[in-house]
Scaffold this motif. Structure first.
Motif, PDB file in Angstrom:
ATOM      1  N   VAL A  54       0.769  -1.140  -0.048  1.00  0.00           N
ATOM      2  CA  VAL A  54      -0.077   0.028  -0.032  1.00  0.00           C
ATOM      3  C   VAL A  54       0.926   1.308   0.064  1.00  0.00           C
ATOM      4  N   ALA A  55       1.737   1.339   0.765  1.00  0.00           N
ATOM      5  CA  ALA A  55       2.869   2.538   0.907  1.00  0.00           C
ATOM      6  C   ALA A  55       3.268   2.774  -0.536  1.00  0.00           C
ATOM      7  N   ALA A  56       3.622   1.841  -1.060  1.00  0.00           N
ATOM      8  CA  ALA A  56       4.162   2.038  -2.878  1.00  0.00           C
ATOM      9  C   ALA A  56       2.965   2.505  -3.573  1.00  0.00           C
ATOM     10  N   ALA A  57       1.824   2.069  -3.434  1.00  0.00           N
ATOM     11  CA  ALA A  57       0.883   2.456  -4.210  1.00  0.00           C
ATOM     12  C   ALA A  57       0.475   3.859  -4.297  1.00  0.00           C
ATOM     13  N   VAL A  58       0.694   4.183  -2.614  1.00  0.00           N
ATOM     14  CA  VAL A  58       0.133   5.734  -2.622  1.00  0.00           C
ATOM     15  C   VAL A  58       1.269   6.698  -2.610  1.00  0.00           C
ATOM     16  N   ALA A  59       2.516   6.214  -2.918  1.00  0.00           N
ATOM     17  CA  ALA A  59       3.531   7.357  -2.778  1.00  0.00           C
ATOM     18  C   ALA A  59       3.540   8.494  -3.331  1.00  0.00           C
ATOM     19  N   ASP A  60       2.632   8.669  -4.531  1.00  0.00           N
ATOM     20  CA  ASP A  60       2.781   9.866  -5.101  1.00  0.00           C
ATOM     21  C   ASP A  60       1.527  10.468  -5.085  1.00  0.00           C
ATOM     22  N   LEU A  61       0.690  10.283  -3.999  1.00  0.00           N
ATOM     23  CA  LEU A  61      -0.339  10.915  -3.878  1.00  0.00           C
ATOM     24  C   LEU A  61      -0.373  11.791  -2.698  1.00  0.00           C
ATOM     25  N   ASN A  62      -0.994  12.742  -2.956  1.00  0.00           N
ATOM     26  CA  ASN A  62      -1.068  13.921  -1.808  1.00  0.00           C
ATOM     27  C   ASN A  62      -2.332  13.638  -0.891  1.00  0.00           C
ATOM     28  N   THR A  63      -3.609  13.065  -1.333  1.00  0.00           N
ATOM     29  CA  THR A  63      -4.549  13.075  -0.338  1.00  0.00           C
ATOM     30  C   THR A  63      -5.226  11.490  -0.733  1.00  0.00           C
ATOM     31  N   VAL A  64      -5.201  10.619   0.249  1.00  0.00           N
ATOM     32  CA  VAL A  64      -5.808   9.397   0.291  1.00  0.00           C
ATOM     33  C   VAL A  64      -6.837   9.134   1.442  1.00  0.00           C
ATOM     34  N   PHE A  65      -8.215   8.561   0.976  1.00  0.00           N
ATOM     35  CA  PHE A  65      -8.970   8.367   1.955  1.00  0.00           C
ATOM     36  C   PHE A  65      -9.076   6.717   1.995  1.00  0.00           C
ATOM     37  N   ALA A  66      -9.079   6.061   3.245  1.00  0.00           N
ATOM     38  CA  ALA A  66      -9.387   4.687   3.460  1.00  0.00           C
ATOM     39  C   ALA A  66     -11.009   4.509   3.486  1.00  0.00           C
TER      40      ALA A  66
END
Length: 242
Positions: A54-66
């Motif tokens: 998951v860390a790699a999948a969201v690495a380039d995102l500024n805002t992520v909601f779970a």
């Protein structure tokens, strides 16, 4: 399961979404069963990106909601899909890279994954029957997004610098945790996981910009160097007394 991935791709195509990211698909990737379930939404599956974490999948995102049915030991903001879509829509209009994180249908999301996000999305379903499959959850959130794309007024103006990418934020978390561990903060050791998650959630709520991340890491470095100088001075003083 490949069938669930295909069903999600079908829903995404229904509502004009096509950027699908997969984290360690259970049966590997690609899987023909996903295409069979997608009912023609081939372009979503063909463009899917696969990550090991998951860390790699969201690495380039500024805002992520779970998206999860309950907060699970975190104190992050909890929003409905409609509220979350508005926040994400405004962020995207301001040039931010955004995302929604969904867990596996059977197990959902781990607390460690949620700690990498900036908020929680919970669907207000009837508590008498809370069984909702993955594609249904994606459909509800995708619908709320689609209504904003088609009908929403101009997004609110966002002041200030955008939040740092997930990669920069994770680097800051790990830097802080390393120095705190050296200083003996995580005591007893078995509480390391829960304490580090709480720290990540607290810092995540602040939505640091890239410059603020750099400043904060500079503070951590300065404090760690200062601790080293103190230890050196104490060692010299002890040696002098001996």
């Amino acid at each position: 399961m490949a069938e669930n991935i295909g069903a999600v791709a079908r829903v995404m195509a229904n509502f004009g979404l096509d950027r699908l990211r997969l984290v360690s698909p259970r049966d590997g990737w690609p899987q023909e069963r996903a295409w069979a379930t997608a009912s023609g939404a081939d372009w979503v599956l063909e463009g899917a990106q696969v990550f090991d974490s998951v860390a790699a999948a969201v690495a380039d995102l500024n805002t992520v909601f779970a998206t999860t049915a309950r907060p699970r030991e975190t104190r992050q903001p909890v929003r409905t899909p409609r509220e979350a879509s508005r926040v994400l829509y405004d962020g995207r209009a301001s040039g931010l890279a955004i995302g929604l994180l969904f867990g596996a249908e059977r197990a959902g999301l781990e607390t460690t994954d949620i700690a990498l996000c900036h908020g929680i999305v919970t669907i207000p379903i009837d508590p008498r029957h809370q069984s909702l499959n993955l594609a249904q959850a994606v459909a509800i959130n995708a619908y709320e997004w689609r209504t904003l794309v088609l009908d929403a007024p101009p997004p609110n103006f966002r002041e200030g610098d955008p939040p740092a990418s997930g990669e920069l934020a994770l680097g800051m978390y790990e830097h802080l945790e390393k120095e705190l561990d050296t200083a003996g903060f995580f005591h007893p050791p078995e509480k390391f996981r829960s304490m580090s998650q709480n720290l990540r959630v607290m810092l995540g709520r602040a939505a640091f910009s890239a410059q603020e991340v750099a400043t904060f890491r500079g503070v951590i470095t300065a404090l760690s160097k200062g601790r080293g100088r103190v230890l050196e001075r104490l060692a010299r003083e002890k040696a002098g007394k001996d």
